[in-house]
Design an enzyme around this catalytic site. Structure first.
Site, mmCIF file in Angstrom:
data_model
loop_
_atom_site.group_PDB
_atom_site.id
_atom_site.type_symbol
_atom_site.label_atom_id
_atom_site.label_comp_id
_atom_site.label_asym_id
_atom_site.label_seq_id
_atom_site.Cartn_x
_atom_site.Cartn_y
_atom_site.Cartn_z
ATOM 1 N N LYS A 112 0.847 -0.845 -0.144
ATOM 2 C CA LYS A 112 -0.252 0.261 0.130
ATOM 3 C C LYS A 112 0.928 1.452 -0.006
ATOM 4 C CE LYS A 112 -4.151 -2.513 0.630
ATOM 5 N NZ LYS A 112 -3.475 -3.993 0.332
HETATM 6 C C1 PLP Z 1 -4.217 -4.726 0.529
HETATM 7 C C2 PLP Z 1 -3.210 -6.427 -0.299
HETATM 8 C C3 PLP Z 1 -3.469 -6.857 -0.686
HETATM 9 C C4 PLP Z 1 -4.636 -6.834 -2.187
HETATM 10 O O1 PLP Z 1 -3.973 -6.097 -2.587
HETATM 11 P P1 PLP Z 1 -5.516 -5.611 -3.397
HETATM 12 O O2 PLP Z 1 -5.355 -4.584 -4.679
HETATM 13 O O3 PLP Z 1 -6.720 -4.646 -2.974
HETATM 14 O O4 PLP Z 1 -6.006 -6.286 -4.226
HETATM 15 C C5 PLP Z 1 -2.817 -7.900 -1.062
HETATM 16 N N1 PLP Z 1 -2.160 -8.023 0.143
HETATM 17 C C6 PLP Z 1 -1.017 -6.792 0.872
HETATM 18 C C7 PLP Z 1 0.100 -7.293 1.300
HETATM 19 C C8 PLP Z 1 -1.881 -6.316 1.071
HETATM 20 O O5 PLP Z 1 -1.742 -5.288 1.465
#
Ligand code: PLP
Length: 497
Positions: A112
């Site tokens: 993120k």
């Molecule tokens: C948010 C997240 C995901 C999923 O990603 P999306 O874009 O919501 O599909 C996978 N792994 C981690 C560690 C995340 O923080």
């Protein structure tokens, strides 16, 4: 050429990129989508000579066409700096025949950070460009990682406040500690008695509340979103797929005309949608492999064409993927419906009222680039242990879901193209699950002692993000019911509601 953004739920009325970033969600509840996907104007060869910031500029300039060069470069250079613990920003690590694209070298050691370190700058720049004088209130629902990454991005950014809701019993202890120790006088963190979908639904309802918006405006506030539905999150995520392809090309790992597969551990469908956009832009990507955990609603969708959220919600060791409504899927549905806003709205209404919709055969055909599968808890743990024993490389639980699904895909299809696996979190963010998978002889150890053990075992130092919260005081202890989110926000802003 100027690129405008349509809502997935209403025809016409396109907006500029900066307006779409400011609003987050369209007034009709739809998501903003670029009216066309731009095509890369640089070859892989040219791109392979660029660093991350330069690549980011080449990609983002095609989407954020109302930003000046100076504005965009300034946002990029303030985002991808020493907050990342490596100059490469996103290292590509080869292990057991696949390339792990490590998206976790930012402030909160999860992917993120890739988008949330730049979003505050895109947002404040957008506000300036649109003569917004209100204070911007970021409202976010998190399944764990978004929350901290958004808090870190927005803390003490002038002209903004941030409220984060997380499921009180649905995130890892380290994730929770990261959030409730957040500094910054404009930050507010609240646990809710409910799951991530409850938090997300609550936030969507607050956004859709016109009366509240009017009242806020009177008091000098306006809402915006840092959730992955914001186009200002999606666009920066396209960058690392371009960077990875260019790098593989530059290193001679792929030749001209050769395609790769991409595997993405998926929850809200933002990361894999970015890969899909990257492919539409002309990157040599073949299959987009969508990996789910035991909340396999997307696997079922790709297998049957029916999206059905009426099922048990499972808490897994990959909590950031514990999601039954993948918000960003709406952008794909809109696209495969031939950019038909009416058709898309019909399906989304059905999802809201009946929890289910089914796409047509024609739409299913348009999904041929995608492959979906899932990994259960045992398979996920086995994948972490297997890779560690074979190579010494340690991956987190989310990444392990992807690695496991990659194995299943290769077994099923025999397709052994060069593969990039999106590595979405540091194993130090989910230490206990990772250690349980590798070596169970740690009964009674606390989370931080476990991190030390993992460090010894993997030869990777404990990341600064973990060291930082080891002894940090708790600054947020608010908890509310899932129906009290609006009152909670109003109380924080000091308005009646
Ligand atoms: C948010 C997240 C995901 C999923 O990603 P999306 O874009 O919501 O599909 C996978 N792994 C981690 C560690 C995340 O923080």
């Amino acid at each position: 050429m100027e690129l405008l953004y349509d809502s997935t739920r209403t025809k016409g009325k396109p907006v500029k990129a900066s307006e779409a970033i400011l609003k987050g969600l369209s007034d009709d509840g739809g998501l903003f989508v670029p009216e066309r996907i731009p095509v890369l104007d640089q070859s892989l060869e040219e791109l392979s000579g660029m660093n991350y910031a330069q690549t980011a500029y080449e990609v983002m300039k095609l989407y954020l066409t109302d930003f000046t060069k100076e504005e965009l470069e300034s946002c990029i250079s303030r985002a991808y700096d020493a907050k990342f613990d490596t100059d490469e920003i996103v290292p590509l690590v080869e292990a057991d025949g696949a390339f792990y694209l490590e998206l976790f070298h930012g402030a909160t050691i999860a992917f993120k950070d890739m988008a949330l370190s730049i979003l505050p700058h895109l947002l404040t720049t957008s506000a300036r460009k649109n003569h917004v004088e209100n204070e911007i209130v970021i409202l976010t629902a998190t399944s764990g990682d978004t929350g901290k990454a958004a808090l870190a991005g927005f803390a003490d950014v002038e002209g903004t406040r941030i409220v984060v809701f997380y499921p009180k019993n649905g995130v890892s202890p380290i994730q929770e500690k990261q959030m409730i120790t957040q500094k910054g006088k404009n930050t507010y963190v609240v646990g809710i008695n409910g799951n991530f979908d409850d938090a997300q639904t609550g936030v969507k309802e607050i956004f859709a509340d016109r009366e509240l918006a009017a009242e806020l405006n009177e008091k000098g506030f306006q809402f915006s979103s840092a959730n992955s539905i914001n186009i200002g999150r999606l666009v920066p995520q396209i960058v690392y797929y371009v960077y990875a392809c260019a790098k593989l090309f530059g290193q001679g790992r792929i030749r001209k005309g050769e395609k790769i597969n991409v595997v993405v551990p998926t929850g809200n469908f933002g990361n894999i949608l970015a890969a899909f956009y990257a492919k539409q832009m002309g990157l040599p990507i073949d299959r987009l492999i969508c990996a789910s955990n035991e909340n396999r609603v997307l696997y079922d969708f790709f297998a049957t064409g029916a999206y059905d959220r009426n099922r048990e919600f499972v808490l897994t060791s990959s909590p950031s993927m514990d999601i039954l409504i993948s918000s960003n899927l709406e952008r794909l549905i809109y696209q495969i419906a031939g950019r038909d806003a009416d058709k898309n709205r019909e399906l989304m209404d059905a999802l809201k009222s009946a929890g289910r919709y089914e796409i047509t055969d024609g739409m299913r055909e348009a999904l041929c680039d995608f492959y979906g599968n899932y990994a259960d808890e045992r398979e996920t743990a086995r994948t972490i242990r297997g890779l560690y024993e074979k190579t010494g490389y340690v991956i987190d639980t989310h990444t392990a879901v992807a690695a496991c699904v990659h194995h299943k895909y290769v077994e099923e299809t025999g397709d052994d193209k060069v593969t990039v696996i999106a590595s979405t979190a540091s194993p130090f963010k989910f230490t206990r699950s990772v250690m349980n998978a590798i070596d169970k002889s740690h009964d009674g150890l606390g989370d931080f002692e476990l991190a030390d053990r993992l460090s010894q075992l993997s030869g990777v130092p404990v990341p600064a993000a973990v060291e930082e919260i080891r002894n940090a005081p708790v600054l947020h202890d608010h908890v509310c019911g899932k129906n009290e989110m609006k009152q909670t926000v109003c109380a924080f802003l000091g308005i009646g509601g």
